[in-house]
Design an enzyme around this catalytic site. Structure first.
Site, PDB file in Angstrom:
ATOM      1  N   ASP A  64      39.781  37.674  52.762  1.00  0.00           N
ATOM      2  CA  ASP A  64      40.175  36.966  51.542  1.00  0.00           C
ATOM      3  C   ASP A  64      39.108  35.906  51.266  1.00  0.00           C
ATOM      4  O   ASP A  64      38.843  35.063  52.134  1.00  0.00           O
ATOM      5  CB  ASP A  64      41.555  36.323  51.750  1.00  0.00           C
ATOM      6  CG  ASP A  64      42.115  35.769  50.451  1.00  0.00           C
ATOM      7  OD1 ASP A  64      41.334  35.176  49.672  1.00  0.00           O
ATOM      8  OD2 ASP A  64      43.318  35.924  50.228  1.00  0.00           O
ATOM      9  N   SER A 130      32.750  39.152  31.965  1.00  0.00           N
ATOM     10  CA  SER A 130      33.608  39.877  31.024  1.00  0.00           C
ATOM     11  C   SER A 130      33.280  39.488  29.590  1.00  0.00           C
ATOM     12  O   SER A 130      32.890  38.344  29.315  1.00  0.00           O
ATOM     13  CB  SER A 130      35.063  39.501  31.316  1.00  0.00           C
ATOM     14  OG  SER A 130      35.906  39.945  30.291  1.00  0.00           O
ATOM     15  N   TYR A 154      41.834  32.749  32.641  1.00  0.00           N
ATOM     16  CA  TYR A 154      41.037  33.838  33.230  1.00  0.00           C
ATOM     17  C   TYR A 154      39.609  33.782  32.681  1.00  0.00           C
ATOM     18  O   TYR A 154      38.632  33.825  33.448  1.00  0.00           O
ATOM     19  CB  TYR A 154      41.681  35.198  32.918  1.00  0.00           C
ATOM     20  CG  TYR A 154      40.757  36.360  33.181  1.00  0.00           C
ATOM     21  CD1 TYR A 154      40.447  36.740  34.487  1.00  0.00           C
ATOM     22  CD2 TYR A 154      40.158  37.061  32.129  1.00  0.00           C
ATOM     23  CE1 TYR A 154      39.577  37.792  34.736  1.00  0.00           C
ATOM     24  CE2 TYR A 154      39.293  38.120  32.368  1.00  0.00           C
ATOM     25  CZ  TYR A 154      39.004  38.483  33.671  1.00  0.00           C
ATOM     26  OH  TYR A 154      38.126  39.515  33.907  1.00  0.00           O
ATOM     27  N   LYS A 158      35.599  33.081  34.440  1.00  0.00           N
ATOM     28  CA  LYS A 158      34.377  33.891  34.307  1.00  0.00           C
ATOM     29  C   LYS A 158      33.212  33.024  33.833  1.00  0.00           C
ATOM     30  O   LYS A 158      32.096  33.115  34.351  1.00  0.00           O
ATOM     31  CB  LYS A 158      34.610  35.056  33.329  1.00  0.00           C
ATOM     32  CG  LYS A 158      35.592  36.098  33.854  1.00  0.00           C
ATOM     33  CD  LYS A 158      35.041  36.794  35.096  1.00  0.00           C
ATOM     34  CE  LYS A 158      36.038  37.649  35.811  1.00  0.00           C
ATOM     35  NZ  LYS A 158      35.605  38.119  37.119  1.00  0.00           N
ATOM     36  N   ASN A 184      35.229  47.174  27.730  1.00  0.00           N
ATOM     37  CA  ASN A 184      36.530  47.715  28.172  1.00  0.00           C
ATOM     38  C   ASN A 184      36.352  48.973  29.018  1.00  0.00           C
ATOM     39  O   ASN A 184      36.318  50.092  28.492  1.00  0.00           O
ATOM     40  CB  ASN A 184      37.409  48.016  26.950  1.00  0.00           C
ATOM     41  CG  ASN A 184      37.832  46.747  26.219  1.00  0.00           C
ATOM     42  OD1 ASN A 184      37.002  46.017  25.708  1.00  0.00           O
ATOM     43  ND2 ASN A 184      39.109  46.471  26.189  1.00  0.00           N
TER      44      ASN A 184
END
Ligand code: NAD
Ligand code: WQD
Length: 352
Positions: A64, A130, A154, A158, A184
């Site tokens: 992790d 993204s 989110y 990024k 996408n």
């Protein structure tokens, strides 16, 4: 191999959707892969399937990124040439409800990774960014020079990681980072052995369509039929996940011979509406996808598609597979694995 010597690559989040396809692409170009994943959004069942596709064993460590000691041990056990970093939480709605979890996992986890890299003398990173960093774009197609905008926690993670990496490259000229801004990603490996396996109700369009087609859900809700687009539904830039996977090997090979910090869009450059995707999927699968047009989803924008020319110019990358291949391969994966990885059984490999 494309003229590059074999590298040993740490793939953080390599058990996930895009990571697993990238492990295949890396192994096929002769690189040695070590996966690090905590399986928070993936299954160890992907590992025998990766071995089946590539014919080579995949080293995998349950790590992790939020905990430093196991990460340091990992870097002391292997001599990595570079890292590809997919490990993140990625659900926009969930990030609005639990921003601190997203900041901790996606930002603190990345800082731990960068520290472990610095300590071990590993200086090359490919980061999964993204198109979400463009927020509500002022114009399409979107170039890398477009204004960036945070519209949810989110997306903030990024953008913050891109900025941290840029500061790091400025401070230490030996660091080389490629930020890949995916549009996408859809589809699956043509073997049907690996693919996208969301837990719970899918947030994204293609997995939702697949689950309707396979009978797990009754109908698709199309979020908004009144956008200023040709058919009123949202337009996005869908690209095949195996094309996307190739871009990571191209980026690693680019970083092997170029200094600094690179940021590129990865998309096809084609805008496809929700209804166009539904029709293409129906044609490719032979299944019908019942749908209903409902209210817009909060936070959605009308049109998002890439100008992918910089990736072509700098990396020599372009998307090759068309919408039919994306739908065909997504359907092959879903129909061969109706419950995703949950049923622990390897199916015979069928080639398209
Ligand atoms: P995924 O959830 O399938 O894969 C992410 C993997 O990272 C999972 O295997 C998960 O278990 C692992 N992980 C998460 N947190 C971890 C941690 N703290 N330590 C170790 N492992 C951890 O997601 P994906 O669709 O393959 O996306 C990969 C990356 O690409 C993510 O960073 C995502 O934000 C980014 N991205 C995805 C899309 C998309 O539409 N799928 C679009 C743009 C960007
Ligand atoms: C595509 C289109 C929806 C589901 C998201 C993240 C983004 C990135 C990719 C990680 C839109 C419509 C969807 C459904 C629908 N992820 N839709 N019914 O919104 O472009 O991007 O995933 O970085 O950050 O925001 O992708 O697949 O959710 O939606 O009508 O059940 O499909 O409105 O027009 P999106 P998506």
């Amino acid at each position: 191999m494309a003229g590059q010597s074999s590298m040993c690559i740490l793939v953080c989040g390599g058990a996930g959707y895009i990571g697993s396809h990238t492990c295949v692409a890396l192994a096929e170009r002769g690189h040695r892969v070590v996966i690090a994943d905590n399986f928070s959004n993936s299954s160890p069942q992907v590992l025998p399937r990766l071995e089946r596709i590539t014919g080579v064993p995949m080293a995998c460590e349950r790590v992790d990124l939020r905990t430093k000691a196991p990460l340091a041990r990992l870097f002391s056990r292997y001599r990595f040439d570079a890292v590809v970093h997919f490990a993140a939480l990625k659900a926009v709605g969930e990030s609005c409800a639990r921003p601190l979890d997203y900041f901790h996992n996606n930002i603190s986890g990345t800082i731990n990774l960068l520290q472990a890299m610095e300590h071990a003398g590993v200086r090359r990173l490919v980061f999964s960014s993204s198109a979400t960093v463009y927020g509500n774009p002022e114009a399409v197609p979107i170039t890398e020079e477009a204004r960036v905008e945070v519209t949810n926690p989110y997306g903030r993670t990024k953008l913050v990681v891109e900025q941290l990496a840029s500061d790091l490259c400025r401070a230490n000229g030996a660091f080389r980072v490629a930020n890949l801004r995916y549009f996408n990603p859809v589809g699956a490996h043509p073997s049907g052995l690996i693919g996208e396996d969301p837990t719970g109700v899918p947030n994204n369009l293609m997995p939702f369509i697949c689950q309707v087609a396979v009978g797990r859900r009754r109908k698709l809700n199309v979020f908004g039929g009144d956008y200023p687009t040709p058919d009123g539904t949202g337009v996005r830039d869908y690209l095949h996940v195996t094309d996307l996977a190739e871009a990571h090997t191209d980026a690693l090979e680019y970083l092997a011979s170029h200094d600094g910090n690179l940021t590129v869009n990865l998309g096809t450059g084609n805008g496809i509406s929700v209804l166009e995707l539904v029709r293409a999927f129906e044609n490719a699968s032979g299944r019908s996808v019942p749908f209903e047009i409902v209210a817009r989803r909060p936070g959605d924008v009308a049109e998002v598609y890439a100008d992918p020319s910089m990736a072509r110019r700098l990396l020599g990358w372009r998307s090759r597979l068309d919408l039919d291949a994306m739908c065909r391969d997504a359907w092959r994966w879903q129909s061969m694995n109706p419950e995703g990885y949950r049923r622990n059984r390897l199916h015979p490999v069928r080639r398209p």
